[in-house]
Design a protein around this motif. Structure first.
Motif, mmCIF file in Angstrom:
data_model
loop_
_atom_site.group_PDB
_atom_site.id
_atom_site.type_symbol
_atom_site.label_atom_id
_atom_site.label_comp_id
_atom_site.label_asym_id
_atom_site.label_seq_id
_atom_site.Cartn_x
_atom_site.Cartn_y
_atom_site.Cartn_z
ATOM 1 N N ALA A 1 1.228 -0.767 0.127
ATOM 2 C CA ALA A 1 -0.293 -0.118 0.097
ATOM 3 C C ALA A 1 0.983 0.863 0.128
ATOM 4 N N LEU A 2 1.891 0.837 0.424
ATOM 5 C CA LEU A 2 3.723 2.597 1.218
ATOM 6 C C LEU A 2 3.422 2.282 -0.382
ATOM 7 N N LEU A 3 3.968 0.975 -1.323
ATOM 8 C CA LEU A 3 3.963 1.518 -2.802
ATOM 9 C C LEU A 3 3.791 2.018 -3.578
ATOM 10 N N ALA A 4 2.415 1.998 -3.589
ATOM 11 C CA ALA A 4 1.755 2.530 -4.554
ATOM 12 C C ALA A 4 1.683 4.256 -4.140
ATOM 13 N N LYS A 5 2.388 4.907 -3.029
ATOM 14 C CA LYS A 5 2.171 5.781 -2.489
ATOM 15 C C LYS A 5 3.554 6.556 -3.007
ATOM 16 N N LEU A 6 4.620 6.083 -3.373
ATOM 17 C CA LEU A 6 6.257 6.318 -3.787
ATOM 18 C C LEU A 6 6.352 6.786 -4.938
ATOM 19 N N VAL A 7 6.916 7.745 -5.243
ATOM 20 C CA VAL A 7 7.665 7.793 -6.384
ATOM 21 C C VAL A 7 9.101 8.089 -6.388
ATOM 22 N N CYS A 8 10.231 8.022 -6.847
ATOM 23 C CA CYS A 8 11.668 8.060 -7.182
ATOM 24 C C CYS A 8 11.421 9.706 -7.025
ATOM 25 N N PRO A 9 12.245 9.962 -6.622
ATOM 26 C CA PRO A 9 12.706 11.755 -5.332
ATOM 27 C C PRO A 9 13.210 12.082 -6.670
ATOM 28 N N LEU A 10 14.124 11.835 -7.690
ATOM 29 C CA LEU A 10 14.495 13.135 -8.360
ATOM 30 C C LEU A 10 13.250 12.824 -9.569
ATOM 31 N N ALA A 11 13.316 11.579 -10.810
ATOM 32 C CA ALA A 11 12.114 11.840 -11.605
ATOM 33 C C ALA A 11 10.823 12.117 -11.563
ATOM 34 N N LYS A 12 10.419 11.578 -10.065
ATOM 35 C CA LYS A 12 8.996 11.648 -9.353
ATOM 36 C C LYS A 12 8.372 10.174 -10.746
ATOM 37 N N THR A 13 9.107 9.715 -10.660
ATOM 38 C CA THR A 13 8.148 8.403 -11.209
ATOM 39 C C THR A 13 7.884 7.363 -10.910
ATOM 40 N N PRO A 14 6.925 6.556 -10.894
ATOM 41 C CA PRO A 14 6.825 4.783 -10.237
ATOM 42 C C PRO A 14 8.008 4.540 -9.979
ATOM 43 N N LEU A 15 7.846 3.177 -9.303
ATOM 44 C CA LEU A 15 9.041 2.601 -8.801
ATOM 45 C C LEU A 15 8.886 1.622 -8.740
ATOM 46 N N VAL B 1 18.023 3.222 -11.597
ATOM 47 C CA VAL B 1 18.832 3.625 -9.795
ATOM 48 C C VAL B 1 17.663 2.505 -9.132
ATOM 49 N N GLY B 2 18.384 2.285 -7.765
ATOM 50 C CA GLY B 2 17.841 1.543 -6.903
ATOM 51 C C GLY B 2 18.174 2.121 -5.829
ATOM 52 N N TYR B 3 17.025 1.961 -4.949
ATOM 53 C CA TYR B 3 17.016 2.236 -3.713
ATOM 54 C C TYR B 3 17.016 1.544 -2.771
ATOM 55 N N PRO B 4 17.625 1.775 -1.476
ATOM 56 C CA PRO B 4 17.615 -0.134 -0.619
ATOM 57 C C PRO B 4 16.286 0.112 0.297
ATOM 58 N N VAL B 5 15.656 -0.676 0.721
ATOM 59 C CA VAL B 5 14.895 -1.001 1.577
ATOM 60 C C VAL B 5 14.902 -1.933 2.574
ATOM 61 N N VAL B 6 15.205 -1.208 4.031
ATOM 62 C CA VAL B 6 15.727 -1.434 5.030
ATOM 63 C C VAL B 6 14.712 -2.059 6.664
ATOM 64 N N ASN B 7 14.394 -3.067 6.661
ATOM 65 C CA ASN B 7 13.852 -3.464 7.168
ATOM 66 C C ASN B 7 11.921 -2.450 7.196
ATOM 67 N N GLY B 8 11.686 -2.580 6.182
ATOM 68 C CA GLY B 8 10.302 -2.514 5.853
ATOM 69 C C GLY B 8 10.325 -0.936 5.330
ATOM 70 N N VAL B 9 11.505 -0.175 5.615
ATOM 71 C CA VAL B 9 12.259 1.521 5.416
ATOM 72 C C VAL B 9 12.091 1.696 3.477
ATOM 73 N N PRO B 10 11.541 2.149 3.234
ATOM 74 C CA PRO B 10 12.011 3.146 1.983
ATOM 75 C C PRO B 10 13.113 3.349 2.087
ATOM 76 N N TYR B 11 14.381 3.638 1.831
ATOM 77 C CA TYR B 11 15.873 4.430 2.011
ATOM 78 C C TYR B 11 15.899 5.565 0.206
ATOM 79 N N LEU B 12 14.703 6.007 0.582
ATOM 80 C CA LEU B 12 14.489 7.170 -0.744
ATOM 81 C C LEU B 12 15.170 9.291 -0.949
ATOM 82 N N MET B 13 16.160 9.030 -0.223
ATOM 83 C CA MET B 13 17.514 10.066 -0.414
ATOM 84 C C MET B 13 17.572 9.824 -1.668
ATOM 85 N N PRO B 14 17.710 10.883 -3.001
ATOM 86 C CA PRO B 14 18.516 10.587 -4.001
ATOM 87 C C PRO B 14 20.107 10.279 -4.039
ATOM 88 N N THR B 15 21.007 10.834 -3.002
ATOM 89 C CA THR B 15 22.151 10.258 -2.861
ATOM 90 C C THR B 15 22.059 8.362 -2.366
#
Lengths: 72, 312
Positions: A9-23, A39-53
């Motif tokens: 459900a959370l995934l549906a609300k997230l986009v790439c912080p740079l391109a603002k497109t779905p992931l 580009v791949g952003y890590p998910v750790v313990n269910g928490v998406p780490y969506l900093m561009p860096t």
């Protein structure tokens, strides 16, 4: 309950912080992937780490990907 | 297993006594006003690129004692301030809310509970609700009632703060309707116009590029959506100002040293408050990002202020 996997459900609300497109969620690698940018952003313990860096260029790190998959 | 990007500038365990050299360059530097390469870090001046990592270290250091320190530093007043913030927000059933820089969850939990209370009230008064709707099948009505469930997303740049928040949520039995996302307020990972409201409590002064953060807030809000910012501001009354300054600079870092064993981080926190723009200047900056009907309310003689703006 230990939520080690990202809630769909959370995934549906997230986009790439740079391109603002779905992931795309790669459960095995625990990455949120922007296929367009490669580009791949890590998910750790269910928490998406969506900093561009925190985004890793996937095609450049094919080797590293293999190593990561080997760890547990 | 821990996934860390090779370009990760934020250490999870701050090395003792070392300088933070941020080797990763910023992905975008599009702020037109950004002609200087230095910025304030409390009373110090640091290279702009380093501020994020330095602030990160501060909050990684204080995360575990953050809530106790808030109580000690503000004499418990922060609870009243946050209560006023959520009261001003007036959460409604089905609200989609974003709490930025709210790692430990204080504001987010209050908002979630208020949303759930509103939803409970709605369920208990179906006659009133139905009277306003056109004739429908019973099945359809049920579906509509279930469609808009409120959701609060807690967003923070600091992993340790989020972890503390998650633990607190578990301890308070909060799970449904709560999400945790790590990221940078200057580049939000949410689509346009997806949020009804956006709060940032005691977090915006730590953001390197506040204008970018405000623009992002504006982008993710729906039309009619509201920004509420609770932040330390400027005390105008001279006598109160003296007392406040004396307390801030003499007492708070010492408490930080005794309770959290970290005087330097609390020195930064106190200094960063002084570096933040005053009420009117901050209101102007919020307007610059496109917000309308921007107002503010002083609390505790201006020690803190709640700024409000709408996306219209």
């Amino acid at each position: 309950s230990t939520a080690a996997v990202l809630d769909e459900a959370l995934l549906a609300k997230l986009v790439c912080p740079l391109a603002k497109t779905p992931l795309r969620y790669d459960v095995e690698q625990q990455l949120l992937i922007n296929d367009e940018l490669g580009v791949g952003y890590p998910v750790v313990n269910g928490v998406p780490y969506l900093m561009p860096t925190r985004g890793r260029m996937l095609h450049q790190e094919g080797q590293e990907e293999g190593q990561q998959a080997g760890h547990s | 297993m821990r996934l860390l990007s090779t370009t990760d500038p934020l250490p999870h365990q701050p090395p003792a006594g070392s300088n933070i050299i941020n080797s990763s360059s910023r992905s975008s530097d599009t702020n037109a006003e950004d002609t200087e390469d230095v910025i304030d870090f409390g009373f110090k001046t640091v290279p702009r690129q380093q501020k994020e990592a330095l602030v990160g270290q501060v909050f990684s250091n204080v995360a575990s004692s953050y809530d106790i320190m808030n109580d000690l530093m503000s004499g418990g007043l922060h609870r009243l301030w946050k209560h006023r913030l959520v009261e001003t927000l007036a959460p409604f059933a089905g609200m989609q809310h974003l709490d930025v820089a709210g790692g430990t969850g204080d504001v987010a939990f209050r908002v979630l509970r208020a949303i759930q209370t509103a939803e409970q009230i709605d369920r208990q008064q179906p006659q009133q609700w139905q009277a306003q709707q056109p004739q429908q099948q019973p099945g359809q009505q049920q579906q509509q009632q279930q469609q808009q469930q409120g959701a609060v997303t807690v967003f923070d740049i600091n992993a340790e703060m989020l972890e503390v928040g998650k633990q607190r949520a578990r301890a308070q039995g909060l799970a449904t309707g709560l999400s945790w996302v790590q990221g940078n307020a200057e580049q939000l990972p949410f689509p346009d116009a997806c949020m009804d409201s956006y709060t940032v409590a005691f977090g915006i002064r730590n953001v390197t590029d506040r204008h970018a953060a405000l623009c992002e807030a504006h982008r993710v809000l729906r039309r009619g959506g509201r920004l509420l910012c609770l932040e330390f501001s400027q005390v105008s009354l001279p006598l109160l100002r003296q007392v406040y300054d004396a307390y801030s600079f003499n007492v708070i870092p010492k408490i930080g040293g005794l309770v959290a064993h970290d005087e330097a981080s609390y020195q930064y926190l106190v200094e960063s408050i002084r570096q933040f723009p005053d009420q009117e200047s901050w209101a102007d900056q919020i307007r610059d990002a496109g917000f309308k009907a921007v107002t503010y309310e002083n609390l505790t003689g201006g020690v803190v202020a709640i700024h409000s703006g709408f996306k219209l």
